[in-house]
Design a protein around this motif. Structure first.
Motif, PDB file in Angstrom:
ATOM      1  N   SER A 144      94.046  94.295 107.702  1.00 26.39           N
ATOM      2  CA  SER A 144      94.908  94.219 106.525  1.00 26.39           C
ATOM      3  C   SER A 144      94.376  95.063 105.363  1.00 26.39           C
ATOM      4  CB  SER A 144      95.042  92.755 106.068  1.00 26.39           C
ATOM      5  OG  SER A 144      93.786  92.257 105.599  1.00 26.39           O
ATOM      6  N   TYR A 145      93.218  95.656 105.558  1.00 24.60           N
ATOM      7  CA  TYR A 145      92.595  96.486 104.511  1.00 24.60           C
ATOM      8  C   TYR A 145      93.481  97.698 104.233  1.00 24.60           C
ATOM      9  CZ  TYR A 145      88.691  98.780 102.050  1.00 24.60           C
ATOM     10  OH  TYR A 145      87.874  99.376 101.107  1.00 24.60           O
ATOM     11  N   ARG A 146      93.674  97.991 102.971  1.00 32.03           N
ATOM     12  CA  ARG A 146      94.647  99.023 102.601  1.00 32.03           C
ATOM     13  C   ARG A 146      94.142 100.441 102.816  1.00 32.03           C
ATOM     14  NH1 ARG A 146      92.639  97.036  97.747  1.00 32.03           N
ATOM     15  NH2 ARG A 146      91.837  98.584  96.262  1.00 32.03           N
ATOM     16  N   PHE A 147      92.846 100.649 102.907  1.00 31.60           N
ATOM     17  CA  PHE A 147      92.312 101.997 103.115  1.00 31.60           C
ATOM     18  C   PHE A 147      92.236 102.280 104.619  1.00 31.60           C
ATOM     19  CE2 PHE A 147      90.532 100.657  98.986  1.00 31.60           C
ATOM     20  CZ  PHE A 147      91.073 101.659  98.173  1.00 31.60           C
ATOM     21  N   LYS A 148      93.353 102.717 105.181  1.00 27.73           N
ATOM     22  CA  LYS A 148      93.475 102.869 106.625  1.00 27.73           C
ATOM     23  C   LYS A 148      92.563 103.975 107.178  1.00 27.73           C
ATOM     24  CE  LYS A 148      96.532  99.650 106.679  1.00 27.73           C
ATOM     25  NZ  LYS A 148      96.167  98.299 107.173  1.00 27.73           N
ATOM     26  N   LYS A 149      92.376 105.062 106.426  1.00 27.61           N
ATOM     27  CA  LYS A 149      91.512 106.146 106.901  1.00 27.61           C
ATOM     28  C   LYS A 149      90.086 105.654 107.128  1.00 27.61           C
ATOM     29  CE  LYS A 149      94.375 109.658 106.940  1.00 27.61           C
ATOM     30  NZ  LYS A 149      94.683 110.403 108.182  1.00 27.61           N
ATOM     31  N   ARG A 150      89.612 104.839 106.217  1.00 22.13           N
ATOM     32  CA  ARG A 150      88.259 104.305 106.339  1.00 22.13           C
ATOM     33  C   ARG A 150      88.162 103.378 107.561  1.00 22.13           C
ATOM     34  NH1 ARG A 150      85.994 102.278 100.908  1.00 22.13           N
ATOM     35  NH2 ARG A 150      85.901 104.550 100.633  1.00 22.13           N
ATOM     36  N   LEU A 151      89.228 102.605 107.777  1.00 22.34           N
ATOM     37  CA  LEU A 151      89.245 101.727 108.941  1.00 22.34           C
ATOM     38  C   LEU A 151      89.223 102.531 110.236  1.00 22.34           C
ATOM     39  CD1 LEU A 151      91.749  98.828 108.107  1.00 22.34           C
ATOM     40  CD2 LEU A 151      89.261  98.757 108.174  1.00 22.34           C
ATOM     41  N   GLU A 152      89.947 103.656 110.246  1.00 17.83           N
ATOM     42  CA  GLU A 152      89.951 104.492 111.449  1.00 17.83           C
ATOM     43  C   GLU A 152      88.550 105.003 111.765  1.00 17.83           C
ATOM     44  OE1 GLU A 152      92.098 105.257 113.771  1.00 17.83           O
ATOM     45  OE2 GLU A 152      93.586 103.891 112.894  1.00 17.83           O
ATOM     46  N   ARG A 153      87.824 105.418 110.737  1.00 18.34           N
ATOM     47  CA  ARG A 153      86.453 105.895 110.963  1.00 18.34           C
ATOM     48  C   ARG A 153      85.549 104.749 111.427  1.00 18.34           C
ATOM     49  NH1 ARG A 153      87.675 108.925 106.227  1.00 18.34           N
ATOM     50  NH2 ARG A 153      86.554 107.434 104.898  1.00 18.34           N
ATOM     51  N   CYS A 165      73.753 103.147 103.249  1.00 18.72           N
ATOM     52  CA  CYS A 165      74.339 104.481 103.137  1.00 18.72           C
ATOM     53  C   CYS A 165      74.683 104.772 101.669  1.00 18.72           C
ATOM     54  CB  CYS A 165      75.580 104.600 104.015  1.00 18.72           C
ATOM     55  SG  CYS A 165      77.039 103.737 103.377  1.00 18.72           S
ATOM     56  N   PRO A 166      74.915 106.042 101.319  1.00 13.84           N
ATOM     57  CA  PRO A 166      75.224 106.385  99.930  1.00 13.84           C
ATOM     58  C   PRO A 166      76.634 105.987  99.493  1.00 13.84           C
ATOM     59  CG  PRO A 166      75.233 108.360 101.298  1.00 13.84           C
ATOM     60  CD  PRO A 166      74.712 107.254 102.150  1.00 13.84           C
ATOM     61  N   ASP A 167      77.507 105.618 100.440  1.00  9.82           N
ATOM     62  CA  ASP A 167      78.881 105.230 100.088  1.00  9.82           C
ATOM     63  C   ASP A 167      78.859 103.874  99.390  1.00  9.82           C
ATOM     64  OD1 ASP A 167      81.564 104.812  99.882  1.00  9.82           O
ATOM     65  OD2 ASP A 167      82.019 105.103 102.011  1.00  9.82           O
ATOM     66  N   LYS A 168      79.373 103.835  98.178  1.00  6.64           N
ATOM     67  CA  LYS A 168      79.353 102.602  97.388  1.00  6.64           C
ATOM     68  C   LYS A 168      80.536 101.683  97.701  1.00  6.64           C
ATOM     69  CE  LYS A 168      75.627 103.908  95.362  1.00  6.64           C
ATOM     70  NZ  LYS A 168      74.340 103.293  95.768  1.00  6.64           N
ATOM     71  N   ALA A 169      81.494 102.161  98.474  1.00  5.93           N
ATOM     72  CA  ALA A 169      82.665 101.337  98.787  1.00  5.93           C
ATOM     73  C   ALA A 169      82.280 100.212  99.746  1.00  5.93           C
ATOM     74  CB  ALA A 169      83.753 102.192  99.411  1.00  5.93           C
ATOM     75  N   VAL A 170      82.924  99.072  99.556  1.00  5.82           N
ATOM     76  CA  VAL A 170      82.702  97.920 100.436  1.00  5.82           C
ATOM     77  C   VAL A 170      84.068  97.424 100.898  1.00  5.82           C
ATOM     78  CG1 VAL A 170      81.765  95.589 100.652  1.00  5.82           C
ATOM     79  CG2 VAL A 170      80.588  97.272  99.225  1.00  5.82           C
ATOM     80  N   PRO A 171      84.351  97.463 102.202  1.00  6.31           N
ATOM     81  CA  PRO A 171      83.386  97.845 103.244  1.00  6.31           C
ATOM     82  C   PRO A 171      83.396  99.356 103.482  1.00  6.31           C
ATOM     83  CG  PRO A 171      85.397  97.054 104.268  1.00  6.31           C
ATOM     84  CD  PRO A 171      85.595  96.913 102.784  1.00  6.31           C
ATOM     85  N   CYS A 172      82.222  99.910 103.692  1.00  6.84           N
ATOM     86  CA  CYS A 172      82.126 101.299 104.125  1.00  6.84           C
ATOM     87  C   CYS A 172      82.384 101.350 105.625  1.00  6.84           C
ATOM     88  CB  CYS A 172      80.754 101.865 103.783  1.00  6.84           C
ATOM     89  SG  CYS A 172      79.402 101.074 104.694  1.00  6.84           S
ATOM     90  N   LYS A 173      82.419 102.538 106.202  1.00  4.95           N
ATOM     91  CA  LYS A 173      82.713 102.640 107.638  1.00  4.95           C
ATOM     92  C   LYS A 173      81.635 102.006 108.501  1.00  4.95           C
ATOM     93  CE  LYS A 173      81.137 107.497 107.659  1.00  4.95           C
ATOM     94  NZ  LYS A 173      81.103 107.669 106.188  1.00  4.95           N
ATOM     95  N   HIS A 174      80.415 101.921 107.987  1.00  2.00           N
ATOM     96  CA  HIS A 174      79.325 101.304 108.766  1.00  2.00           C
ATOM     97  C   HIS A 174      79.483  99.787 108.794  1.00  2.00           C
ATOM     98  CE1 HIS A 174      77.797 105.053 106.757  1.00  2.00           C
ATOM     99  NE2 HIS A 174      77.654 105.375 108.051  1.00  2.00           N
TER     100      HIS A 174
END
Length: 283
Positions: free
Chosen positions: A23-32, A129-138
């Motif tokens: 349901s997360y709106r950032f679909k590109k990040r989910l794909e990764r 990782c340097p990505d500050k977004a939560v959740p990041c792809k990792h």
């Protein structure tokens, strides 16, 4: 486990966990994140108390360290949950067999709790990782990996809420054992009470078989009606008694009449004696 598991083959609780991430709106990040999960970039995953620790291989040579956890329930809250589980024999049986009951959420919601997180904000994740977004792809890859762990062992989901499989099973067994002891004790008390009451009743209202038909008190004269027998006797009811001699029927012979008359006089005499005895009258 690196192979992608089809949605149709997942257990319902595992899919419920993944539906929140989808349901997360950032679909590109989910794909990764899904791609990392499918490619086996989650190198290791372990559980330390109620926290998940994992190493995920990213674009750099050094893998990233990921931690993920949910808010744990307090001991008091878990006490209510275990108590509710113990009242539902189906839930207890399935959990003791290592299965997740279909309506397990009702146990938590009835106690004002939720087993599954409502939003991704309820899932606390941290990545090196340097990505500050939560959740990041990792973190997302670990989240997907947990879906497989839940399918294999549903108790992992409970562990994220603060109780291990061993603790839950032990608490359930102890609680159900104590209830069985209490039920047995209550049954014993009731049986003892019944035995005492029966003993008191038997002592108070004891009946002796050899005295059952005896009545030693005088009868009320007005209630006693004694009717002397009529002239008719048993012999009159039976009719002619066949008497034979040398295969010759003498039932109506003078000899037969003498015998019948004698027996009738005996019956009448006995009947009179019985009436006098009942009326306590001397001859």
């Amino acid at each position: 486990m690196t192979n992608f598991t089809l949605q149709a083959s997942r257990e319902w609780w595992s899919q419920r966990w993944l539906d929140l991430l989808d349901s997360y709106r950032f679909k590109k990040r989910l794909e990764r994140a899904r791609s990392y999960y499918r490619q086996g970039n989650v190198l290791s995953i372990e559980f330390k108390d109620a926290k998940v620790l994992a190493w995920v291989q990213g674009s750099e040579a050094e893998p990233y360290k990921v931690s993920l956890f949910l808010d744990s329930f307090s001991d008091e809250e878990w006490g209510y949950v275990i108590e509710t589980m113990s009242h539902k024999s189906v839930f207890a049986a399935k959990l003791l067999a290592g299965e997740m009951p279909q309506k397990i959420e009702e146990v938590f919601t009835s106690n004002g709790l939720s087993l599954f997180p409502f939003t991704l904000g309820d899932v606390h994740g941290k990545c090196s990782c340097p990505d500050k977004a939560v959740p990041c792809k990792h973190i997302g890859a670990v989240y997907y990996q947990l879906g497989d762990h839940f399918s294999e062992d549903p108790f992992v989901l409970f562990q994220l809420r603060g109780r291990t499989k061993e603790q839950i099973i032990s608490d359930l067994r102890n609680l159900r054992s104590n209830k069985n002891i209490n039920l047995a004790s209550e049954r014993f008390i009731q049986e003892e009470k019944y035995t005492r009451q029966s003993s008191i009743y038997q002592h108070k209202y004891s009946i002796k078989i050899d005295e059952f038909w005896q009545y030693n008190e005088p009868l009320e004269p007005s209630l006693v009606v004694i009717i002397p027998s009529l002239n008719e006797t048993v012999l009159d009811i039976l009719g002619t008694i066949p008497l034979a001699k040398d295969e010759e029927d003498l039932g109506n012979s003078p000899v037969g009449d003498v015998i019948i008359n004698y027996l009738q006089s005996v019956y009448k005499y006995i009947s009179q004696k019985a009436v006098f005895a009942a009326m306590n009258v001397g001859e």
